[in-house]
Design a protein around this motif. Structure first.
Motif, mmCIF file in Angstrom:
data_model
loop_
_atom_site.group_PDB
_atom_site.id
_atom_site.type_symbol
_atom_site.label_atom_id
_atom_site.label_comp_id
_atom_site.label_asym_id
_atom_site.label_seq_id
_atom_site.Cartn_x
_atom_site.Cartn_y
_atom_site.Cartn_z
ATOM 1 N N ALA A 102 0.835 -1.203 0.000
ATOM 2 C CA ALA A 102 0.000 0.000 0.000
ATOM 3 C C ALA A 102 0.869 1.252 0.000
ATOM 4 O O ALA A 102 0.602 2.202 -0.747
ATOM 5 N N TRP A 103 1.881 1.258 0.838
ATOM 6 C CA TRP A 103 2.797 2.413 0.923
ATOM 7 C C TRP A 103 3.454 2.674 -0.434
ATOM 8 O O TRP A 103 3.485 3.808 -0.902
ATOM 9 N N GLN A 104 3.964 1.626 -1.049
ATOM 10 C CA GLN A 104 4.632 1.784 -2.340
ATOM 11 C C GLN A 104 3.647 2.234 -3.423
ATOM 12 O O GLN A 104 3.987 3.058 -4.282
ATOM 13 N N MET A 105 2.414 1.721 -3.387
ATOM 14 C CA MET A 105 1.428 2.115 -4.393
ATOM 15 C C MET A 105 1.002 3.566 -4.213
ATOM 16 O O MET A 105 0.803 4.284 -5.195
ATOM 17 N N ALA A 135 -4.422 1.974 -4.978
ATOM 18 C CA ALA A 135 -3.778 2.421 -3.737
ATOM 19 C C ALA A 135 -4.776 2.434 -2.582
ATOM 20 O O ALA A 135 -4.480 1.939 -1.487
ATOM 21 N N PHE A 136 -5.949 2.983 -2.823
ATOM 22 C CA PHE A 136 -6.957 3.056 -1.762
ATOM 23 C C PHE A 136 -7.395 1.654 -1.330
ATOM 24 O O PHE A 136 -7.555 1.384 -0.144
ATOM 25 N N GLY A 137 -7.579 0.766 -2.294
ATOM 26 C CA GLY A 137 -7.965 -0.597 -1.972
ATOM 27 C C GLY A 137 -6.922 -1.296 -1.109
ATOM 28 O O GLY A 137 -7.261 -2.005 -0.162
ATOM 29 N N LEU A 138 -5.646 -1.083 -1.402
ATOM 30 C CA LEU A 138 -4.583 -1.689 -0.596
ATOM 31 C C LEU A 138 -4.523 -1.091 0.806
ATOM 32 O O LEU A 138 -4.297 -1.809 1.779
ATOM 33 N N VAL A 139 -4.736 0.217 0.913
ATOM 34 C CA VAL A 139 -4.747 0.856 2.237
ATOM 35 C C VAL A 139 -5.895 0.307 3.080
ATOM 36 O O VAL A 139 -5.720 -0.041 4.252
ATOM 37 N N VAL A 140 -7.071 0.201 2.491
ATOM 38 C CA VAL A 140 -8.228 -0.308 3.227
ATOM 39 C C VAL A 140 -8.022 -1.776 3.598
ATOM 40 O O VAL A 140 -8.390 -2.198 4.704
ATOM 41 N N LEU A 141 -7.405 -2.556 2.719
ATOM 42 C CA LEU A 141 -7.113 -3.952 3.057
ATOM 43 C C LEU A 141 -6.149 -4.032 4.236
ATOM 44 O O LEU A 141 -6.333 -4.856 5.134
ATOM 45 N N THR A 142 -5.152 -3.171 4.268
ATOM 46 C CA THR A 142 -4.209 -3.155 5.388
ATOM 47 C C THR A 142 -4.928 -2.846 6.693
ATOM 48 O O THR A 142 -4.705 -3.494 7.724
ATOM 49 N N VAL A 143 -5.829 -1.874 6.646
ATOM 50 C CA VAL A 143 -6.617 -1.529 7.837
ATOM 51 C C VAL A 143 -7.481 -2.718 8.250
ATOM 52 O O VAL A 143 -7.591 -3.049 9.438
ATOM 53 N N ALA A 144 -8.084 -3.397 7.282
ATOM 54 C CA ALA A 144 -8.944 -4.546 7.583
ATOM 55 C C ALA A 144 -8.149 -5.676 8.229
ATOM 56 O O ALA A 144 -8.610 -6.299 9.193
ATOM 57 N N ILE A 145 -6.959 -5.936 7.726
ATOM 58 C CA ILE A 145 -6.134 -6.994 8.310
ATOM 59 C C ILE A 145 -5.741 -6.619 9.734
ATOM 60 O O ILE A 145 -5.802 -7.457 10.644
#
Length: 169
Positions: A102-105, A135-145
């Motif tokens: 997410a950070w890299q994206m 990018a937003f999808g990866l950030v939200v996935l990180t929060v979900a995990i």
């Protein structure tokens, strides 16, 4: 309260993913109709952008609702205290890897914006626009995990452990 808000965000992302899938159908139909009346319209690139957004926006919603494939060969035979430790380790590793991606994206998307990168196809779209969905999808996935990991740490059942669809059970 926070958990309810996060789940509303995951659901919103799920609906956005569905809307992008519908957009793929619409632009494909638009291209078919245009060909029938003698017009050449290129929608392949737009459909690809919609597919990327749909895929990554759906990740968090799918994860918290148990829709991702889980391989629990080790944890299913482990005693409960060890099973919990394995779940925490897996969540921590997943959060780390996903957080890094997410950070890299996000950095890549900002860089595309700063450089004014345009898509290489017929539709000269600024690349930061479709990259934002990823990018937003990866950030939200990180929060979900991370949210699911806190449930496991607290000794509660994580949402990903139960498939809400019920067809896999």
């Amino acid at each position: 309260m926070l958990r309810r808000g996060l789940h509303a965000l995951y659901t919103l992302c799920g609906y956005a993913a569905a809307a992008f899938l519908a957009a793929i159908a619409v632009v494909t139909l638009w291209q078919i109709v245009a060909r029938q009346i003698g017009m050449a319209i290129e929608t392949t690139e737009i459909a690809g952008f919609c597919l990327a957004a749909s895929t990554f926006l759906a990740l968090a919603h799918t994860f918290v609702n148990g829709g991702h494939v889980r391989i629990s060969l080790v944890s299913q035979f482990a005693p409960p205290h060890l099973r919990r430790a394995v779940e925490i380790w897996c969540c921590a590793l997943a959060a780390g890897v996903t957080g890094y991606a997410a950070w890299q994206m996000v950095l890549f998307t900002l860089q595309s914006h700063d450089f004014g990168d345009l898509s290489p196809g017929m539709v000269a779209m600024p690349l930061w626009i479709p990259q934002s969905g990823v990018a937003f999808g990866l950030v939200v996935l990180t929060v979900a995990i991370a949210e699911q990991a806190t449930l496991v740490i607290r000794g509660q059942a994580p949402g990903y452990a139960t498939n809400i669809d019920g067809t896999v059970d």
